[in-house]
Design a protein around this motif. Structure first.
Motif, PDB file in Angstrom:
ATOM      1  N   VAL A   9       0.860  -1.179   0.000  1.00 28.91           N
ATOM      2  CA  VAL A   9       0.000   0.000   0.000  1.00 28.91           C
ATOM      3  C   VAL A   9       0.897   1.231   0.000  1.00 28.91           C
ATOM      4  CG1 VAL A   9      -1.807   1.254   1.211  1.00 28.91           C
ATOM      5  CG2 VAL A   9      -1.801  -1.240   1.252  1.00 28.91           C
ATOM      6  N   VAL A  10       0.668   2.112  -0.961  1.00 25.83           N
ATOM      7  CA  VAL A  10       1.477   3.317  -1.108  1.00 25.83           C
ATOM      8  C   VAL A  10       0.582   4.542  -0.919  1.00 25.83           C
ATOM      9  CG1 VAL A  10       3.024   4.613  -2.618  1.00 25.83           C
ATOM     10  CG2 VAL A  10       2.964   2.117  -2.758  1.00 25.83           C
ATOM     11  N   TYR A  11       1.038   5.472  -0.068  1.00 25.94           N
ATOM     12  CA  TYR A  11       0.280   6.694   0.174  1.00 25.94           C
ATOM     13  C   TYR A  11       1.136   7.921  -0.095  1.00 25.94           C
ATOM     14  CZ  TYR A  11      -3.416   4.073   2.576  1.00 25.94           C
ATOM     15  OH  TYR A  11      -4.444   3.223   2.868  1.00 25.94           O
ATOM     16  N   GLY A  12       0.504   8.951  -0.639  1.00 23.68           N
ATOM     17  CA  GLY A  12       1.155  10.237  -0.792  1.00 23.68           C
ATOM     18  C   GLY A  12       0.955  11.082   0.452  1.00 23.68           C
ATOM     19  N   GLY A  13       1.992  11.791   0.837  1.00 19.96           N
ATOM     20  CA  GLY A  13       1.885  12.654   2.007  1.00 19.96           C
ATOM     21  C   GLY A  13       0.864  13.759   1.822  1.00 19.96           C
ATOM     22  N   ARG A  14       0.585  14.111   0.563  1.00 16.25           N
ATOM     23  CA  ARG A  14      -0.431  15.119   0.251  1.00 16.25           C
ATOM     24  C   ARG A  14      -1.613  14.485  -0.475  1.00 16.25           C
ATOM     25  NH1 ARG A  14       1.099  18.079  -3.466  1.00 16.25           N
ATOM     26  NH2 ARG A  14       3.047  17.092  -4.105  1.00 16.25           N
TER      27      ARG A  14
ATOM     28  N   VAL B  53       4.423   1.908   2.079  1.00 17.50           N
ATOM     29  CA  VAL B  53       5.415   2.921   1.735  1.00 17.50           C
ATOM     30  C   VAL B  53       4.705   4.266   1.691  1.00 17.50           C
ATOM     31  CG1 VAL B  53       6.942   3.819  -0.054  1.00 17.50           C
ATOM     32  CG2 VAL B  53       6.928   1.371   0.447  1.00 17.50           C
ATOM     33  N   ASP B  54       5.268   5.252   2.374  1.00 14.57           N
ATOM     34  CA  ASP B  54       4.745   6.613   2.327  1.00 14.57           C
ATOM     35  C   ASP B  54       5.688   7.486   1.514  1.00 14.57           C
ATOM     36  OD1 ASP B  54       2.320   6.930   4.319  1.00 14.57           O
ATOM     37  OD2 ASP B  54       3.759   5.603   5.306  1.00 14.57           O
ATOM     38  N   LEU B  55       5.117   8.281   0.613  1.00 21.22           N
ATOM     39  CA  LEU B  55       5.879   9.211  -0.213  1.00 21.22           C
ATOM     40  C   LEU B  55       5.508  10.622   0.241  1.00 21.22           C
ATOM     41  CD1 LEU B  55       5.294   7.474  -3.680  1.00 21.22           C
ATOM     42  CD2 LEU B  55       7.062   7.010  -1.956  1.00 21.22           C
ATOM     43  N   PRO B  56       6.284  11.215   1.134  1.00 18.36           N
ATOM     44  CA  PRO B  56       5.877  12.451   1.814  1.00 18.36           C
ATOM     45  C   PRO B  56       5.535  13.609   0.889  1.00 18.36           C
ATOM     46  CG  PRO B  56       7.767  11.477   2.913  1.00 18.36           C
ATOM     47  CD  PRO B  56       7.573  10.710   1.644  1.00 18.36           C
ATOM     48  N   GLU B  57       6.228  13.738  -0.227  1.00 14.44           N
ATOM     49  CA  GLU B  57       6.014  14.883  -1.107  1.00 14.44           C
ATOM     50  C   GLU B  57       4.990  14.615  -2.203  1.00 14.44           C
ATOM     51  OE1 GLU B  57       7.331  17.779  -0.322  1.00 14.44           O
ATOM     52  OE2 GLU B  57       8.161  16.699   1.406  1.00 14.44           O
ATOM     53  N   ALA B  58       4.429  13.423  -2.237  1.00 15.75           N
ATOM     54  CA  ALA B  58       3.528  13.042  -3.328  1.00 15.75           C
ATOM     55  C   ALA B  58       2.094  13.429  -3.019  1.00 15.75           C
ATOM     56  CB  ALA B  58       3.607  11.539  -3.572  1.00 15.75           C
TER      57      ALA B  58
ATOM     58  N   ALA C 270       5.475  12.032  -8.290  1.00 14.69           N
ATOM     59  CA  ALA C 270       6.593  11.479  -7.520  1.00 14.69           C
ATOM     60  C   ALA C 270       7.033  10.187  -8.204  1.00 14.69           C
ATOM     61  CB  ALA C 270       6.183  11.222  -6.072  1.00 14.69           C
ATOM     62  N   PHE C 271       7.268  10.296  -9.511  1.00 20.17           N
ATOM     63  CA  PHE C 271       7.425   9.115 -10.349  1.00 20.17           C
ATOM     64  C   PHE C 271       8.568   8.213  -9.885  1.00 20.17           C
ATOM     65  CE2 PHE C 271       9.316   6.962 -14.022  1.00 20.17           C
ATOM     66  CZ  PHE C 271       8.243   6.187 -14.410  1.00 20.17           C
TER      67      PHE C 271
END
Length: 270
Positions: free
Chosen positions: A207-212, A233-238, A246-247
């Motif tokens: 599961v992938v989440y964007g911080g935004r 996985v968290d992508l803080p700037e996505a 956030a490719f």
């Protein structure tokens, strides 16, 4: 990228693309009002895989106004595509595509060897009201006179750019590849909680989440904690559209899951 079509139900034709790779199959599902083209760069970043991309019903080059857009319709469509491709596959989806992927994995575990969900939840209430979605799409001054005019109206965000680039050029101007009323109806299907289905998923999942993105911290935690064999996985700037803005981080997370779960082995490897 080779184009092909699948007719999963009367009155429905799905436009699909196949990268032609000889490795394990990865089927990618876009979100609401998106198209398969959003994931062309992701497919290109997985050259050793057979990437199959789908324009879901009501989207892209697929049937624009299908006879039904219930969640079960989308699930049946994806099941038919996987049967066409050959199971098992790694099923990857974003937003509504992730929601569909989750339901497919719950209903047909024999078809799904792995699951990657970008910006997904099971609470239902995490999604925006479908009426507001319909009103937004109906507010577009279509047809646009040019792609530049569309960009001026839609803005310069990654999703807006994707919409503008994918407009269909007709004699009278540039049109979105979806019908606003169909989008509103499709979005309505996301309102019901789907915890039972999520609890039934047994395939290893990322599961992938964007911080935004669109989910609260509590909603993210609850979804991950109530799944089986789930990594996060968290992508803080996505944003919600991490595959667009956030490719590199998105592809890194996806490839990490594929490598970790052994999906990167070719069929003839021991």
């Amino acid at each position: 990228m080779a184009a092909f079509t699948v007719g999963p139900a009367p009155g429905v034709e799905l436009s699909c693309y196949d990268s032609g790779g000889d490795g394990p199959a990865v089927v990618l599902l876009h979100g609401l009002a998106g198209t398969a083209r959003e994931f062309f760069p992701t497919a290109a970043a997985l050259p050793e895989y057979r990437a199959v991309l789908v324009d879901l019903r009501g989207h892209g080059g697929s049937t624009r106004v299908p006879p039904g857009v219930a969640r079960s319709d989308y699930v049946s469509d994806v099941v038919r595509i996987i049967e066409h491709v050959g199971a098992p596959v790694v099923l990857v989806g974003q937003s509504m595509g992730a929601h569909t992927a989750m339901l497919v994995a719950a209903e047909r575990p024999d078809l799904v060897g792995g699951l990657v969900l970008l910006e997904c939840g099971a609470a239902g209430g995490d999604f925006d009201g479908h009426e507001a979605i319909g009103e937004y799409f109906r507010s577009w001054p279509t047809p646009f006179s040019s792609r530049a005019a569309a960009r001026s109206f839609l803005g310069d965000g990654p999703l807006a750019r994707a919409w503008a680039e994918d407009l269909e050029e007709r004699a009278d101007g540039f049109w979105p590849r979806f019908d606003p009323d169909v989008m509103a109806e499709a979005a309505a299907g996301l309102a019901a909680p789907r915890w039972k289905e999520w609890h039934a998923v047994q395939a290893p999942a990322l599961v992938v989440y964007g911080g935004r993105g669109m989910f609260t911290a509590d909603a993210k935690d609850a979804f991950v904690q109530q799944g089986h064999r789930v990594s996060r996985v968290d992508l803080p700037e996505a944003s919600h559209d991490a595959h667009l803005d956030a490719f590199d981080d998105w592809v890194g997370a996806l490839r990490g899951f594929l490598d970790r779960e052994g999906h990167g082995q070719r069929p003839d490897c021991p």
